[in-house]
Structures are given as C-alpha cells and as structure tokens.
Design an enzyme around this catalytic site. Structure first.
Site, PDB file in Angstrom:
ATOM      1  N   VAL A   1       0.933  -1.111   0.046  1.00  0.00           N
ATOM      2  CA  VAL A   1      -0.117  -0.009   0.051  1.00  0.00           C
ATOM      3  C   VAL A   1       0.989   1.174  -0.093  1.00  0.00           C
ATOM      4  CG1 VAL A   1      -1.704   1.182   1.344  1.00  0.00           C
ATOM      5  CG2 VAL A   1      -1.792  -0.968   1.314  1.00  0.00           C
ATOM      6  N   LYS A   2       0.441   2.210  -0.729  1.00  0.00           N
ATOM      7  CA  LYS A   2       1.072   3.238  -0.701  1.00  0.00           C
ATOM      8  C   LYS A   2       0.049   4.480  -0.072  1.00  0.00           C
ATOM      9  CE  LYS A   2       2.689   7.423  -4.140  1.00  0.00           C
ATOM     10  NZ  LYS A   2       2.750   7.551  -5.309  1.00  0.00           N
TER      11      LYS A   2
END
Length: 245
Positions: free
Chosen positions: A150-151
């Site tokens: 996840v960013k």
C-alpha cells in the site's frame, strides 16, 4: 520508488514536461519506477531493468471528480511490459469509493494469475481529513481485500499505528513539494515508524538538484542516514554538480 505517473491526470506537470531530459538522469538511482505505459514505451530505454510499477487506473483529469476512475490497463499489456506491480488508486470515502475498491480487487485477481503484485494507492478526497485514523482505515481495507502493498501519506501524529495495523508493507507518498531538508526528515521518520520505503515524485524531480536529492533519499532508506546526514550529502552533491557545469 520514483513516481513519475502524475501526467495521467495532471498532464505535463512541473518537472515532467520533458521526461527524457529530467527523469532519465535519475534512472541509475531509482530502485523502481512508477509510471504509465505511455511514458514507459515512448521514453524509458529498455536498458532500465529494475522494477516497473505500471499505473493501471485512470479516467478523470484534474478538471473532474478524481475518484471516478476505472481500470485503464489490460493484464496482457502489463505482462508484455514486464511489470512487477500494478498501481491502482483507491478512494476510501470518495464519491466512487466502491468502484475504486472493485478496480483494486479485479487487478489483484488478474495479477495473481501471472505473479504480478498490486499496489493500492490510498487517495485523500477533497473533503477527507488526512490523519492517522483515516490512513488506518484506508490501508487496512486495501490489505484486507488483497493488495500486495500500500502507498499512503505520512502523518506526523500516529503514523506508527498506521503501519502497525496494516499487515502488508507500506510505502509513503512524497506528496506536495517540500523544502529538501523537510522531505528528507519525512522520509526518515516514516521509515523509523515502520514504512518499508518511500515513493517520491515532486520532492525529487522538482528539487533544485534532482540527482542529488534522489541519492540523498537512498541514503535515508537504504543506509539509515539521519535527516541531517542526508541533507548535508544533498548539499555537497548539489555543489559538486554546479562545479561540473
């Protein structure tokens, strides 16, 4: 990771007007490139053999509702381009929240068939509060529904609770352009609080010396340099570049 995919909704943003001039010198220092297939095909030389994260969602420009995205890439083209991961925007709390979540799960399923990871990019809408509570919610939903990593954005208060409550790796977005010393401090703090890495764009290619800045960020992420050490390195490299000019 060096993010240069901004043009998919912003057009030729500052620093990316000529990718061939501003970005190619940075490639030797980028572990991974996050970009669109158009730029990969037209500008990036095949000699770049490190990780490729392809922007796989899109649709609206900055003139429209940004959460109104759809999948914009076929898995077969991702395979042709040797992508390591597919990046998809997920707008938790946005008007098109459900669609963007389904975009992500469809890419997860497609990627799983061929061993391609999915990077879920948490996007903060115009009405959303950018705090740890929101980031925990967005990151956990993405992880629960299959994202490989996840960013998300770094938040000064409680970021350690975001990384602790997300069972997959988190990389931070660079966000808006900051003074170089502040960007390096943010990267350092994020890694110290559990981030697996950083995905910076504007804080590198809009820096006064992009080549020096990307190397300074590497110092923080890979060598554990302090913000002061990294900034001193940035200043010395910037002066060295000026001496060559």
């Amino acid at each position: 990771m060096l993010a240069i995919d901004h043009g998919y909704f912003q057009g030729p943003t500052t620093g990316l007007e000529r990718v061939d001039i501003t970005i190619l010198p940075l490639l030797p220092y980028a572990d991974t490139l996050m970009l669109t297939r158009g730029i990969l095909r037209s500008v990036i030389p095949p000699t770049y053999t490190r990780g490729i994260v392809l922007r796989a969602s899109g649709g609206p420009s900055i003139l429209k509702e940004l959460s109104d995205e759809e999948i914009a890439l076929d898995i077969e083209d991702a395979i042709r381009l040797n992508a390591a991961a597919l990046a998809v925007q997920v707008f938790i709390g946005g008007p098109y929240e459900t669609r963007t979540v389904h975009n992500m799960t469809r890419l997860v399923d497609m990627g799983m068939r061929y061993g391609i990871a999915t990077l879920a990019v948490t996007a903060v809408g115009r009405e959303m509060v950018r705090d740890a509570r929101y980031m925990r919610l967005a990151c956990r939903i993405c992880a629960e529904l299959g994202a490989t990593y996840v960013k998300t954005y770094y938040v000064a208060e409680g970021f350690d609770t975001v990384t602790a409550s997300c069972p997959v790796p988190i990389v931070i977005a660079g966000g808006k352009k900051l003074p170089e010393n502040e960007a390096l401090e943010m990267a350092h703090n994020a890694v110290q609080q559990g981030a697996a890495g950083v995905d910076m764009g504007r804080n590198i290619f809009q820096a006064e010396s992009p080549v020096a800045m990307i190397q300074a960020v590497r110092k923080v992420v890979h060598e554990g340099a302090s913000p002061r050490e990294a900034y001193d390195f940035y200043l010395s490299e910037k002066e060295r570049e000026r001496g060559k000019a």
